[in-house]
Enzyme design. Structure first.
Site, short mmCIF file in Angstrom:
data_model
loop_
_atom_site.label_atom_id
_atom_site.label_comp_id
_atom_site.label_asym_id
_atom_site.label_seq_id
_atom_site.Cartn_x
_atom_site.Cartn_y
_atom_site.Cartn_z
N LYS A 194 7.49 13.67 31.55
CA LYS A 194 6.30 14.13 32.27
C LYS A 194 5.40 14.89 31.30
CE LYS A 194 5.15 17.55 35.87
NZ LYS A 194 5.72 18.35 36.97
N GLU B 25 6.38 11.94 45.16
CA GLU B 25 7.12 13.14 44.75
C GLU B 25 6.67 14.33 45.58
OE1 GLU B 25 6.73 16.47 41.29
OE2 GLU B 25 6.45 14.40 40.66
#
Length: 204
Positions: A133, A43
């Protein structure tokens, strides 16, 4: 807004790499370190034009190697558009914004929203989102993950923020499905520890 596709994306891997503000050349080098180690998912947070260019470079390299690259710190429709144009496969946000998740899915990208409270977890799951998350994970702590497992057994948490080779195992044992590491990938002393975590899941 189903994001259960992350189950296949992570394929049981316990680690994800986050490369923040490194620029294109360094991001590519650290991504290569991650891929060679066995960390398939990378990411890159996008907060500046340089970040978007780095994402474009790493996403292209990832496609050549069959690796998955996503965009992080996606907090607006503009960010979603930038992520899509740069070739991101998914987006990650620090907080819960269903408009961003919806825009990401409409653009063909999976999306993980950030959560830090039971209320946010419940709202996210009500919207059909099971991959979340946990942020900032180092502040929330391992007990938070355990507390969420009771009322939300279907939730899958990616622990992000303050994670490294020393504490990743504790968070994985405590209920995280994935731990996101960043600077650890540039620390030669931590690489063997990260490799050990991957070996434990048959990823290395």
């Amino acid at each position: 807004m189903d994001n259960s596709g992350f189950e296949k994306l992570f394929a049981g891997a316990p680690l994800m790499a986050i490369l923040r503000g490194m620029g294109a050349e360094r991001s590519l080098a650290v991504s290569t370190t991650a891929w060679d180690l066995g960390i398939d998912v990378v990411e890159l947070p996008i907060q500046t034009p340089d970040d978007v260019e780095a994402l474009r470079v790493v996403a292209a390299a990832g496609r050549e190697r069959g690796k998955v690259v996503g965009a992080g710190t996606v907090v607006s429709a503009e960010h979603v558009a930038q992520a899509a144009s740069a070739g991101a496969a998914f987006t990650v946000s620090p907080g819960l914004d269903l408009d961003v998740v919806r825009a990401s899915h409409e653009a063909g990208m999976l999306s993980i929203p950030g959560v830090g409270t039971a209320t946010e977890v419940q709202l996210a799951m009500k919207a059909g989102l099971t991959w979340l998350k946990a942020f900032p994970a180092s502040v929330l702590g391992v007990p938070w993950l355990g507390a969420m497992r009771g009322p939300f057994p279907q939730a899958r948490f990616v622990a992000t923020g303050g994670m490294n080779a020393a504490n990743a195992g504790e968070y994985l044992r405590g209920g995280a499905s994935v731990v996101a590491v960043g600077s650890a990938l540039e620390d030669a002393a931590q690489l063997p520890l990260l490799a050990g975590l991957l070996e434990g899941t048959g990823r290395k």
